[in-house]
Scaffold this motif. Structure first.
Motif, mmCIF file in Angstrom:
data_model
loop_
_atom_site.group_PDB
_atom_site.id
_atom_site.type_symbol
_atom_site.label_atom_id
_atom_site.label_comp_id
_atom_site.label_asym_id
_atom_site.label_seq_id
_atom_site.Cartn_x
_atom_site.Cartn_y
_atom_site.Cartn_z
ATOM 1 N N PRO A 77 0.785 -1.275 -0.150
ATOM 2 C CA PRO A 77 0.092 0.107 -0.275
ATOM 3 C C PRO A 77 0.685 1.177 -0.078
ATOM 4 O O PRO A 77 0.369 2.256 -0.705
ATOM 5 N N SER A 78 2.042 1.153 0.771
ATOM 6 C CA SER A 78 2.475 2.241 0.974
ATOM 7 C C SER A 78 3.881 2.854 -0.497
ATOM 8 O O SER A 78 3.447 4.009 -0.694
ATOM 9 N N PHE A 79 3.703 1.489 -1.642
ATOM 10 C CA PHE A 79 4.138 2.231 -2.915
ATOM 11 C C PHE A 79 2.869 2.437 -3.258
ATOM 12 O O PHE A 79 2.932 3.307 -4.296
ATOM 13 N N LEU A 80 1.866 1.761 -3.206
ATOM 14 C CA LEU A 80 1.035 2.137 -4.597
ATOM 15 C C LEU A 80 0.414 3.752 -4.289
ATOM 16 O O LEU A 80 -0.185 4.029 -4.754
ATOM 17 N N GLU A 81 0.488 4.419 -2.834
ATOM 18 C CA GLU A 81 0.061 6.121 -2.697
ATOM 19 C C GLU A 81 1.815 6.308 -2.910
ATOM 20 O O GLU A 81 1.123 7.623 -3.321
ATOM 21 N N ARG A 82 2.715 6.020 -2.654
ATOM 22 C CA ARG A 82 3.887 6.880 -3.364
ATOM 23 C C ARG A 82 3.711 7.085 -4.700
ATOM 24 O O ARG A 82 3.910 7.593 -5.156
ATOM 25 N N LEU A 83 3.402 5.984 -5.739
ATOM 26 C CA LEU A 83 2.479 6.374 -7.425
ATOM 27 C C LEU A 83 1.550 6.710 -7.326
ATOM 28 O O LEU A 83 1.435 6.872 -8.620
ATOM 29 N N ASP A 84 0.929 7.044 -6.450
ATOM 30 C CA ASP A 84 -0.738 7.796 -6.595
ATOM 31 C C ASP A 84 -1.175 7.704 -8.040
ATOM 32 O O ASP A 84 -1.661 7.814 -8.346
ATOM 33 N N VAL A 85 -1.627 6.205 -7.311
ATOM 34 C CA VAL A 85 -2.433 5.292 -8.077
ATOM 35 C C VAL A 85 -3.901 6.066 -7.795
ATOM 36 O O VAL A 85 -4.578 5.730 -9.396
ATOM 37 N N SER A 86 -4.488 6.177 -6.761
ATOM 38 C CA SER A 86 -5.789 7.348 -6.890
ATOM 39 C C SER A 86 -5.722 7.510 -8.355
ATOM 40 O O SER A 86 -7.042 8.197 -8.659
ATOM 41 N N ARG A 87 -4.648 8.253 -8.960
ATOM 42 C CA ARG A 87 -5.325 9.775 -9.460
ATOM 43 C C ARG A 87 -4.885 8.925 -11.098
ATOM 44 O O ARG A 87 -4.682 9.718 -11.500
#
Length: 222
Positions: A77-87
């Motif tokens: 999850p921390s990687f996905l959030e840093r990747l800004d996956v939600s955008r």
């Protein structure tokens, strides 16, 4: 040369490349044959994308060839959030590990409830599992292989190419529902009828020729 983990550490660097910040980008997870093909297509159409892969050697080699790729574990999850996956515009999960695919899809869905997630599956039984954890659509290799085999077989008979394409598309509809029915059931008649449909080519007839062409058509069909 620095190691890939130094170029693209698991926690992405503060100074992200411009292509990492595009809110309309496609995130491609996995740089195997499917991921590479998709990346080539997106690049050819000038569509924004970024590839994620957990193999340091793969990332280093792709980076050397100018690929838009980062090293990281897409199940974190921390990687996905840093990747800004939600955008992102959408995410495609194109790895071969079925368990890892389900884990990645579930983690992405927990972060981005409305994000389109396309997932690759090798076998039929994986489709429902991936949909259950949040995949928007699943492309099953086992199904696609079956459809291609049918299409190639039909091409050796006197079926119109457009009818064969419609037939193949119908097999894919409703999450391959036509293929997933009980094995003892016959193929649905409406599906078989698609192969008997004829495709028509439309032409523009000059107004001065309408009467003549109309007479020829009526005489031919009468």
């Amino acid at each position: 040369d620095p190691a890939p983990t130094e170029i693209y550490p698991l926690s992405l660097p503060d100074a992200l490349p411009i292509w990492m910040n595009d809110s309309d980008r496609v995130i491609v997870i996995g740089y195997g044959p499917a991921g590479r093909t998709l990346a080539k297509l997106l690049k050819s159409q000038n569509l924004p994308y970024v590839v994620v892969d957990a193999n340091a050697t793969t990332v280093a080699e792709a980076t050397a060839h100018g690929e838009r790729i980062v090293f990281g574990d897409a199940a974190r999850p921390s990687f996905l959030e840093r990747l800004d996956v939600s955008r992102a515009k959408l995410v495609t999960v194109a790895i071969s590990d079925s368990l890892a695919t389900r884990r990645i899809v579930a983690r992405i869905r927990s972060i981005a409830p409305t994000l389109p997630i396309l997932a690759r599956a090798r076998f039929v039984h994986e489709v429902d599992l991936l949909e259950a954890v949040g995949a928007t659509a699943v492309v099953a290799e086992e199904y696609e292989g079956s459809i291609e085999l049918v299409r190639q077989t039909l091409s050796h008979f006197d079926f119109h190419a457009a009818a064969v394409r419609k037939f193949a598309d119908a097999l894919r509809e409703e999450d391959y529902g036509v293929i997933r029915v009980a094995k003892e059931l016959e193929i649905d008649p409406w599906l078989a009828d698609l192969l008997r449909e004829e495709d028509h080519d439309w032409i523009t007839v000059p107004r001065s020729e309408e009467r003549r062409v109309g007479k020829e058509c009526r005489s031919r069909w009468s």
